[in-house]
Design a protein around this motif. Structure first.
Motif, PDB file in Angstrom:
ATOM      1  N   GLU A  51       0.791  -1.234   0.000  1.00 60.85           N
ATOM      2  CA  GLU A  51       0.000   0.000   0.000  1.00 60.85           C
ATOM      3  C   GLU A  51       0.823   1.283   0.000  1.00 60.85           C
ATOM      4  OE1 GLU A  51       0.367  -2.082   2.500  1.00 60.85           O
ATOM      5  OE2 GLU A  51       0.867  -0.943   4.295  1.00 60.85           O
ATOM      6  N   SER A  52       2.118   1.186   0.328  1.00 65.83           N
ATOM      7  CA  SER A  52       2.917   2.414   0.446  1.00 65.83           C
ATOM      8  C   SER A  52       4.370   2.112   0.083  1.00 65.83           C
ATOM      9  CB  SER A  52       2.855   2.918   1.897  1.00 65.83           C
ATOM     10  OG  SER A  52       3.376   1.922   2.769  1.00 65.83           O
ATOM     11  N   TRP A  54       6.718   2.738   2.004  1.00 62.78           N
ATOM     12  CA  TRP A  54       7.222   2.155   3.256  1.00 62.78           C
ATOM     13  C   TRP A  54       7.078   0.633   3.218  1.00 62.78           C
ATOM     14  CZ3 TRP A  54       6.092  -1.113   7.119  1.00 62.78           C
ATOM     15  CH2 TRP A  54       6.791  -0.991   8.325  1.00 62.78           C
ATOM     16  N   ARG A  55       5.881   0.172   2.832  1.00 63.18           N
ATOM     17  CA  ARG A  55       5.609  -1.273   2.833  1.00 63.18           C
ATOM     18  C   ARG A  55       6.503  -1.982   1.828  1.00 63.18           C
ATOM     19  NH1 ARG A  55       4.172  -3.685   6.638  1.00 63.18           N
ATOM     20  NH2 ARG A  55       2.512  -2.184   6.989  1.00 63.18           N
ATOM     21  N   ASP A 128       6.037  -5.615  12.810  1.00 61.55           N
ATOM     22  CA  ASP A 128       5.546  -4.288  12.409  1.00 61.55           C
ATOM     23  C   ASP A 128       4.329  -3.832  13.221  1.00 61.55           C
ATOM     24  OD1 ASP A 128       4.746  -1.947  11.152  1.00 61.55           O
ATOM     25  OD2 ASP A 128       3.913  -2.956   9.406  1.00 61.55           O
ATOM     26  N   ARG A 129       3.187  -4.528  13.084  1.00 63.40           N
ATOM     27  CA  ARG A 129       1.967  -4.132  13.798  1.00 63.40           C
ATOM     28  C   ARG A 129       1.673  -5.140  14.915  1.00 63.40           C
ATOM     29  NH1 ARG A 129      -1.944  -2.257   8.731  1.00 63.40           N
ATOM     30  NH2 ARG A 129      -0.394  -0.824   7.828  1.00 63.40           N
ATOM     31  N   VAL A 189      -1.174   0.228  14.440  1.00 60.83           N
ATOM     32  CA  VAL A 189      -0.422   1.469  14.224  1.00 60.83           C
ATOM     33  C   VAL A 189      -1.343   2.684  14.208  1.00 60.83           C
ATOM     34  CG1 VAL A 189       1.788   0.780  13.221  1.00 60.83           C
ATOM     35  CG2 VAL A 189      -0.236   0.739  11.804  1.00 60.83           C
ATOM     36  N   ARG A 193      -0.904   5.368  17.134  1.00 61.29           N
ATOM     37  CA  ARG A 193      -0.529   6.751  16.802  1.00 61.29           C
ATOM     38  C   ARG A 193      -1.582   7.718  17.325  1.00 61.29           C
ATOM     39  NH1 ARG A 193       1.873   5.049  10.767  1.00 61.29           N
ATOM     40  NH2 ARG A 193       3.667   4.003  11.708  1.00 61.29           N
ATOM     41  N   PHE A 217      -3.974   4.578   4.826  1.00 58.56           N
ATOM     42  CA  PHE A 217      -2.551   4.614   4.457  1.00 58.56           C
ATOM     43  C   PHE A 217      -2.337   4.776   2.950  1.00 58.56           C
ATOM     44  CE2 PHE A 217      -1.757   2.136   8.568  1.00 58.56           C
ATOM     45  CZ  PHE A 217      -1.132   3.192   9.213  1.00 58.56           C
ATOM     46  N   HIS A 242      -1.113  10.058   9.433  1.00 55.98           N
ATOM     47  CA  HIS A 242      -0.461   8.862   9.969  1.00 55.98           C
ATOM     48  C   HIS A 242       0.559   8.236   9.025  1.00 55.98           C
ATOM     49  CE1 HIS A 242      -3.435   7.592  13.410  1.00 55.98           C
ATOM     50  NE2 HIS A 242      -3.232   8.899  13.398  1.00 55.98           N
ATOM     51  N   ASN A 243       0.596   8.643   7.741  1.00 53.12           N
ATOM     52  CA  ASN A 243       1.740   8.174   6.936  1.00 53.12           C
ATOM     53  C   ASN A 243       2.042   9.120   5.785  1.00 53.12           C
ATOM     54  OD1 ASN A 243       0.114   7.406   4.711  1.00 53.12           O
ATOM     55  ND2 ASN A 243       1.124   5.429   4.477  1.00 53.12           N
ATOM     56  N   ASP A 271       6.640   8.194   8.869  1.00 52.70           N
ATOM     57  CA  ASP A 271       7.298   7.187   8.007  1.00 52.70           C
ATOM     58  C   ASP A 271       8.734   7.592   7.689  1.00 52.70           C
ATOM     59  OD1 ASP A 271       5.312   5.289   7.913  1.00 52.70           O
ATOM     60  OD2 ASP A 271       4.811   5.583   5.791  1.00 52.70           O
TER      61      ASP A 271
HETATM   62  O1  AHR Z   1       2.449  -0.465   9.695  1.00 54.28           O
HETATM   63  C1  AHR Z   1       3.279   0.561   9.279  1.00 54.28           C
HETATM   64  C2  AHR Z   1       2.517   1.500   8.397  1.00 54.28           C
HETATM   65  O2  AHR Z   1       1.956   0.788   7.329  1.00 54.28           O
HETATM   66  C3  AHR Z   1       3.329   2.608   7.760  1.00 54.28           C
HETATM   67  O3  AHR Z   1       3.338   3.782   8.498  1.00 54.28           O
HETATM   68  C4  AHR Z   1       2.556   2.820   6.519  1.00 54.28           C
HETATM   69  O4  AHR Z   1       3.152   3.646   5.574  1.00 54.28           O
HETATM   70  C5  AHR Z   1       2.320   1.429   6.123  1.00 54.28           C
HETATM   71  O5  AHR Z   1       1.607   1.227   5.028  1.00 54.28           O
END
Ligand code: AHR
Length: 337
Positions: A51-52, A54-55, A128-129, A189, A193, A217, A242-243, A271
């Motif tokens: 999704e990002s 970051w991911r 991560d989560r 997350v 947050r 996200f 949040h991101n 992020d």
């Molecule tokens: O779980 C981390 C979050 O998930 C990151 O902040 C975000 O960018 C990602 O998709």
């Protein structure tokens, strides 16, 4: 044919599908297939998606670390669906992997599959989560981000920023109206947050969250939500996003509406993708809180310890930094995501 042989064929087919998905979703990161390394332990890993940026970096870090440490990685991309994660984990159990790792898309709903893994004698590493379970013994440990602290850091920056505006007396009484664009609903997350942010502002009633909404996200949702909100709200001082993906969409919507992000509205984001650091350097973002995606090497080392029957720490938070307009950013190294 032996049972294990049949499972191998089934998994070879599953991995071909995974490899295609990963190749499509992680274009810039993919330098190996869905299985990595030869020999050693087998780690079944369920990732939530792509999704990002970051991911994608997180996935790349896990795949590269597996290859470098000789861990055979069975990687499955759940495309943002919890049921896909549960299916993948069930396949890992059937295959009798040594360890299961997963990024839980949401915090709740894992007890049954974790019990199945425990009954099969397979240790599970949450990354991560975080998750909520009836019984914490259902998983071996967690490594990842401290999302409450990330939320607190966002609030600490605002306390600093607004105490600096005008003279102290003026700043004290002035309302600071905040729009919060949060992450995936039900994810630890997003919950963390939001909780850390509120906790750190609890003694400062002049800071008010006037609107909070999930942008999942996604950059596209950040853009869409901010476009709609600009029709409704004309006066607010802060956006807490949040991101970074959502933030980039928010910046686009603001520029289109003639608002100068970072100047007319204070922007705080999480992020620390390269694009957010670049926006901070341009003055379009005021504070960037790092969420560290490069957990691959630590995950491999924990997985190896679990495979040898060792205990691992219950909770490991990764190192994270805060970058803001008050810092000298000249020495910030390229982020790699
Ligand atoms: O779980 C981390 C979050 O998930 C990151 O902040 C975000 O960018 C990602 O998709």
């Amino acid at each position: 044919m032996s049972k294990k042989g049949m499972y191998s064929i089934a998994f070879a087919m599953l991995f071909t599908v995974c490899a295609i998905i990963v190749t499509q979703c992680v274009r810039s990161e993919t330098h190996q297939g869905a299985t990595s390394g030869q020999g050693g332990i087998i780690l079944g890993f369920s990732q939530i998606g792509a999704e990002s940026a970051w991911r994608k970096c997180n996935t790349g870090s896990i795949q590269q670390a597996a290859e470098e440490s000789g861990v055979q990685l069975l990687f499955a991309n759940a495309e943002q669906k919890q049921e896909n994660q549960i299916k993948a984990m069930r396949s890992f159990i059937a295959y009798q992997v040594d360890v299961i790792g997963f990024v839980p898309i949401v915090a709740d709903g894992w007890d049954n599959i974790l019990r199945e893994a425990m009954d099969a004698g397979i240790p599970v590493l949450v990354t991560d989560r975080k998750i909520h379970t009836e019984d914490d013994r259902l998983y071996a440990g967690f490594i990842g981000t401290d999302s409450e602290q990330e939320g607190r850091e966002a609030a600490f920056f605002l306390l600093k920023k607004f105490a600096r505006l005008g003279n102290q007396d003026e700043a004290d009484g002035k309302p600071v109206r905040i729009i919060e664009i949060s992450g995936t609903e039900g994810s630890s997350v997003a919950l963390g947050r939001a909780a850390g942010f509120r906790e750190a502002l609890a003694d400062h009633p002049e800071f008010t969250i006037i609107h909070s909404q999930s942008g999942d996200f996604l950059r596209s949702k950040g853009y869409e939500i901010m476009r709609n909100l600009l029709e409704v709200y004309s006066d607010f001082e802060v956006v807490f996003s949040h991101n970074d993906g959502m933030t980039l969409g928010i910046l686009d919507a603001m520029r289109e509406a003639g608002i100068r992000p970072g100047k007319d509205v204070v922007i705080v984001t999480i992020d620390a993708e390269q694009a957010a650091i670049d926006a901070l350097r341009r003055g379009e973002v005021n504070c960037v809180i790092e969420c560290n995606p490069k957990t691959g090497p630590a995950i491999m080392s924990l997985a190896k310890r679990l495979a040898q029957g060792e205990k691992i720490p219950r909770l490991l938070h990764v190192d994270e930094t805060v970058f803001s307009e008050y810092d000298d950013l000249s020495s910030v190294a390229p982020r790699g995501y």
